[in-house]
Design a protein around this motif. Structure first.
Motif, PDB file in Angstrom:
ATOM      1  N   PRO A  30       0.813  -1.229   0.000  1.00  0.00           N
ATOM      2  CA  PRO A  30       0.000   0.000   0.000  1.00  0.00           C
ATOM      3  C   PRO A  30       0.847   1.281   0.000  1.00  0.00           C
ATOM      4  O   PRO A  30       0.492   2.259  -0.657  1.00  0.00           O
ATOM      5  N   LYS A  31       1.971   1.267   0.732  1.00  0.00           N
ATOM      6  CA  LYS A  31       2.836   2.457   0.755  1.00  0.00           C
ATOM      7  C   LYS A  31       3.420   2.729  -0.630  1.00  0.00           C
ATOM      8  O   LYS A  31       3.449   3.879  -1.093  1.00  0.00           O
ATOM      9  N   VAL A  32       3.891   1.679  -1.290  1.00  0.00           N
ATOM     10  CA  VAL A  32       4.474   1.853  -2.624  1.00  0.00           C
ATOM     11  C   VAL A  32       3.406   2.283  -3.618  1.00  0.00           C
ATOM     12  O   VAL A  32       3.654   3.150  -4.466  1.00  0.00           O
ATOM     13  N   LEU A  33       2.221   1.713  -3.516  1.00  0.00           N
ATOM     14  CA  LEU A  33       1.124   2.128  -4.399  1.00  0.00           C
ATOM     15  C   LEU A  33       0.800   3.609  -4.234  1.00  0.00           C
ATOM     16  O   LEU A  33       0.536   4.312  -5.219  1.00  0.00           O
ATOM     17  N   GLU A  34       0.834   4.071  -3.005  1.00  0.00           N
ATOM     18  CA  GLU A  34       0.572   5.489  -2.744  1.00  0.00           C
ATOM     19  C   GLU A  34       1.636   6.370  -3.410  1.00  0.00           C
ATOM     20  O   GLU A  34       1.314   7.381  -4.033  1.00  0.00           O
ATOM     21  N   ILE A  35       2.888   5.976  -3.304  1.00  0.00           N
ATOM     22  CA  ILE A  35       3.984   6.747  -3.917  1.00  0.00           C
ATOM     23  C   ILE A  35       3.851   6.738  -5.436  1.00  0.00           C
ATOM     24  O   ILE A  35       4.014   7.770  -6.090  1.00  0.00           O
ATOM     25  N   VAL A  36       3.543   5.567  -6.005  1.00  0.00           N
ATOM     26  CA  VAL A  36       3.394   5.465  -7.462  1.00  0.00           C
ATOM     27  C   VAL A  36       2.233   6.326  -7.944  1.00  0.00           C
ATOM     28  O   VAL A  36       2.353   7.032  -8.953  1.00  0.00           O
ATOM     29  N   SER A  37       1.134   6.298  -7.229  1.00  0.00           N
ATOM     30  CA  SER A  37      -0.025   7.123  -7.614  1.00  0.00           C
ATOM     31  C   SER A  37       0.318   8.606  -7.556  1.00  0.00           C
ATOM     32  O   SER A  37      -0.016   9.375  -8.466  1.00  0.00           O
ATOM     33  N   TRP A  38       1.006   9.002  -6.498  1.00  0.00           N
ATOM     34  CA  TRP A  38       1.418  10.408  -6.362  1.00  0.00           C
ATOM     35  C   TRP A  38       2.365  10.794  -7.488  1.00  0.00           C
ATOM     36  O   TRP A  38       2.192  11.836  -8.124  1.00  0.00           O
ATOM     37  N   ALA A  39       3.360   9.933  -7.762  1.00  0.00           N
ATOM     38  CA  ALA A  39       4.336  10.233  -8.806  1.00  0.00           C
ATOM     39  C   ALA A  39       3.681  10.280 -10.176  1.00  0.00           C
ATOM     40  O   ALA A  39       4.028  11.120 -11.018  1.00  0.00           O
ATOM     41  N   ALA A  40       2.705   9.409 -10.418  1.00  0.00           N
ATOM     42  CA  ALA A  40       2.009   9.399 -11.710  1.00  0.00           C
ATOM     43  C   ALA A  40       1.208  10.678 -11.906  1.00  0.00           C
ATOM     44  O   ALA A  40       1.068  11.164 -13.033  1.00  0.00           O
ATOM     45  N   SER A  41       0.708  11.241 -10.817  1.00  0.00           N
ATOM     46  CA  SER A  41      -0.095  12.458 -10.927  1.00  0.00           C
ATOM     47  C   SER A  41       0.738  13.685 -11.292  1.00  0.00           C
ATOM     48  O   SER A  41       0.191  14.711 -11.671  1.00  0.00           O
ATOM     49  N   LEU A  42       2.054  13.554 -11.190  1.00  0.00           N
ATOM     50  CA  LEU A  42       2.928  14.693 -11.500  1.00  0.00           C
ATOM     51  C   LEU A  42       3.111  14.911 -12.988  1.00  0.00           C
ATOM     52  O   LEU A  42       3.670  15.922 -13.395  1.00  0.00           O
ATOM     53  N   GLY A  43       2.711  13.949 -13.800  1.00  0.00           N
ATOM     54  CA  GLY A  43       2.835  14.137 -15.247  1.00  0.00           C
ATOM     55  C   GLY A  43       3.794  13.148 -15.870  1.00  0.00           C
ATOM     56  O   GLY A  43       3.637  11.945 -15.719  1.00  0.00           O
ATOM     57  N   ASP A  44       4.813  13.670 -16.577  1.00  0.00           N
ATOM     58  CA  ASP A  44       5.748  12.860 -17.364  1.00  0.00           C
ATOM     59  C   ASP A  44       6.353  11.725 -16.532  1.00  0.00           C
ATOM     60  O   ASP A  44       7.158  11.948 -15.640  1.00  0.00           O
ATOM     61  N   ARG A  45       5.962  10.520 -16.851  1.00  0.00           N
ATOM     62  CA  ARG A  45       6.420   9.357 -16.079  1.00  0.00           C
ATOM     63  C   ARG A  45       7.763   8.828 -16.556  1.00  0.00           C
ATOM     64  O   ARG A  45       8.450   8.135 -15.820  1.00  0.00           O
ATOM     65  N   SER A  46       8.141   9.161 -17.772  1.00  0.00           N
ATOM     66  CA  SER A  46       9.372   8.599 -18.339  1.00  0.00           C
ATOM     67  C   SER A  46      10.621   9.084 -17.610  1.00  0.00           C
ATOM     68  O   SER A  46      11.630   8.385 -17.591  1.00  0.00           O
ATOM     69  N   GLU A  47      10.580  10.267 -17.030  1.00  0.00           N
ATOM     70  CA  GLU A  47      11.747  10.788 -16.329  1.00  0.00           C
ATOM     71  C   GLU A  47      11.490  10.967 -14.834  1.00  0.00           C
ATOM     72  O   GLU A  47      12.225  11.679 -14.155  1.00  0.00           O
ATOM     73  N   ASN A  48      10.462  10.324 -14.328  1.00  0.00           N
ATOM     74  CA  ASN A  48      10.085  10.453 -12.930  1.00  0.00           C
ATOM     75  C   ASN A  48      10.677   9.284 -12.145  1.00  0.00           C
ATOM     76  O   ASN A  48      10.186   8.157 -12.214  1.00  0.00           O
ATOM     77  N   ALA A  49      11.738   9.559 -11.396  1.00  0.00           N
ATOM     78  CA  ALA A  49      12.446   8.504 -10.668  1.00  0.00           C
ATOM     79  C   ALA A  49      11.560   7.840  -9.622  1.00  0.00           C
ATOM     80  O   ALA A  49      11.623   6.621  -9.439  1.00  0.00           O
ATOM     81  N   ASP A  50      10.731   8.633  -8.930  1.00  0.00           N
ATOM     82  CA  ASP A  50       9.836   8.052  -7.926  1.00  0.00           C
ATOM     83  C   ASP A  50       8.878   7.050  -8.569  1.00  0.00           C
ATOM     84  O   ASP A  50       8.629   5.977  -8.029  1.00  0.00           O
ATOM     85  N   TYR A  51       8.372   7.403  -9.738  1.00  0.00           N
ATOM     86  CA  TYR A  51       7.444   6.529 -10.439  1.00  0.00           C
ATOM     87  C   TYR A  51       8.162   5.264 -10.900  1.00  0.00           C
ATOM     88  O   TYR A  51       7.682   4.148 -10.678  1.00  0.00           O
ATOM     89  N   GLN A  52       9.317   5.437 -11.546  1.00  0.00           N
ATOM     90  CA  GLN A  52      10.066   4.295 -12.081  1.00  0.00           C
ATOM     91  C   GLN A  52      10.493   3.342 -10.958  1.00  0.00           C
ATOM     92  O   GLN A  52      10.313   2.125 -11.067  1.00  0.00           O
ATOM     93  N   TYR A  53      11.043   3.900  -9.892  1.00  0.00           N
ATOM     94  CA  TYR A  53      11.476   3.059  -8.778  1.00  0.00           C
ATOM     95  C   TYR A  53      10.275   2.375  -8.120  1.00  0.00           C
ATOM     96  O   TYR A  53      10.319   1.193  -7.793  1.00  0.00           O
ATOM     97  N   GLY A  54       9.195   3.124  -7.943  1.00  0.00           N
ATOM     98  CA  GLY A  54       7.995   2.574  -7.317  1.00  0.00           C
ATOM     99  C   GLY A  54       7.410   1.418  -8.114  1.00  0.00           C
ATOM    100  O   GLY A  54       7.037   0.388  -7.544  1.00  0.00           O
ATOM    101  N   LYS A  55       7.349   1.566  -9.423  1.00  0.00           N
ATOM    102  CA  LYS A  55       6.826   0.491 -10.268  1.00  0.00           C
ATOM    103  C   LYS A  55       7.735  -0.744 -10.172  1.00  0.00           C
ATOM    104  O   LYS A  55       7.246  -1.867 -10.095  1.00  0.00           O
ATOM    105  N   ARG A  56       9.032  -0.520 -10.160  1.00  0.00           N
ATOM    106  CA  ARG A  56       9.977  -1.641 -10.044  1.00  0.00           C
ATOM    107  C   ARG A  56       9.805  -2.336  -8.696  1.00  0.00           C
ATOM    108  O   ARG A  56       9.746  -3.557  -8.618  1.00  0.00           O
ATOM    109  N   ARG A  57       9.693  -1.539  -7.632  1.00  0.00           N
ATOM    110  CA  ARG A  57       9.518  -2.113  -6.292  1.00  0.00           C
ATOM    111  C   ARG A  57       8.182  -2.856  -6.194  1.00  0.00           C
ATOM    112  O   ARG A  57       8.106  -3.917  -5.582  1.00  0.00           O
ATOM    113  N   LEU A  58       7.169  -2.340  -6.820  1.00  0.00           N
ATOM    114  CA  LEU A  58       5.861  -2.994  -6.827  1.00  0.00           C
ATOM    115  C   LEU A  58       5.938  -4.358  -7.518  1.00  0.00           C
ATOM    116  O   LEU A  58       5.370  -5.338  -7.026  1.00  0.00           O
ATOM    117  N   ARG A  59       6.666  -4.434  -8.625  1.00  0.00           N
ATOM    118  CA  ARG A  59       6.849  -5.729  -9.308  1.00  0.00           C
ATOM    119  C   ARG A  59       7.594  -6.715  -8.412  1.00  0.00           C
ATOM    120  O   ARG A  59       7.257  -7.895  -8.356  1.00  0.00           O
TER     121      ARG A  59
END
Length: 163
Positions: A30-59
């Motif tokens: 749930p904590k990682v999902l929250e971070i990924v959702s927040w990072a995704a809301s910021l826009g460009d996901r391709s250069e968003n380290a929080d989003y990329q790391y969060g998705k990797r950690r979620l996997r």
């Protein structure tokens, strides 16, 4: 391990895997999902380290959760405290054996997922455990070591106290 090989585990090891599964599913994920959702809301996901790391950690979490669920479905919990034949080495036994150089080693035979060499916990499928299984105090057992075969003597066998 070959297909069909049972996954023996002590009650403590089983409880540990269940606790890990609960922690991953109910706390970390749930904590990682929250971070990924927040990072995704910021826009460009391709250069968003929080989003990329969060998705990797979620996997990684999801992969481990799948593994734990499958393992817990197939596990056979064996309580060493309930072992009636305490004069012989079986799963869950703590065995002290003497090597040829007169040094003594103490190991506890546990499930594959419970192996911890620092604590002397060895897997029941390890060469040392396989050699010790069914031995009695005073038996000479041939074990395979990196330096080659070695004959050891079983000095003591113990099991946890029954409940």
């Amino acid at each position: 391990m070959p297909a069909g090989t049972p996954f023996y585990m002590t009650p403590a090891g089983h409880a540990g895997l269940q606790a890990e599964l609960r922690t991953l599913w109910n706390e970390e994920r749930p904590k990682v999902l929250e971070i990924v959702s927040w990072a995704a809301s910021l826009g460009d996901r391709s250069e968003n380290a929080d989003y990329q790391y969060g998705k990797r950690r979620l996997r990684e979490i999801d992969r481990r959760v799948r593994f734990l669920r499958k393992r817990l479905e197939r596990v056979q919990v064996v309580d060493p405290a309930a072992q009636p034949r305490r004069d012989q080495v079986f799963f869950g036994a703590t065995v002290t054996y003497a090597r040829e150089d007169d040094s003594e080693h103490r190991v506890t035979i546990v499930g594959v997922d419970e192996t911890d060499l620092e604590r002397g916990h060895i897997s029941w499928v390890s060469p040392v455990a396989r050699a010790l299984l069914k031995a009695r105090v005073g038996d000479l057992v041939r074990i395979r070591t990196p330096a080659g075969p070695e004959e050891v003597e079983v000095v003591a066998i113990s099991y946890p106290a029954g409940s």
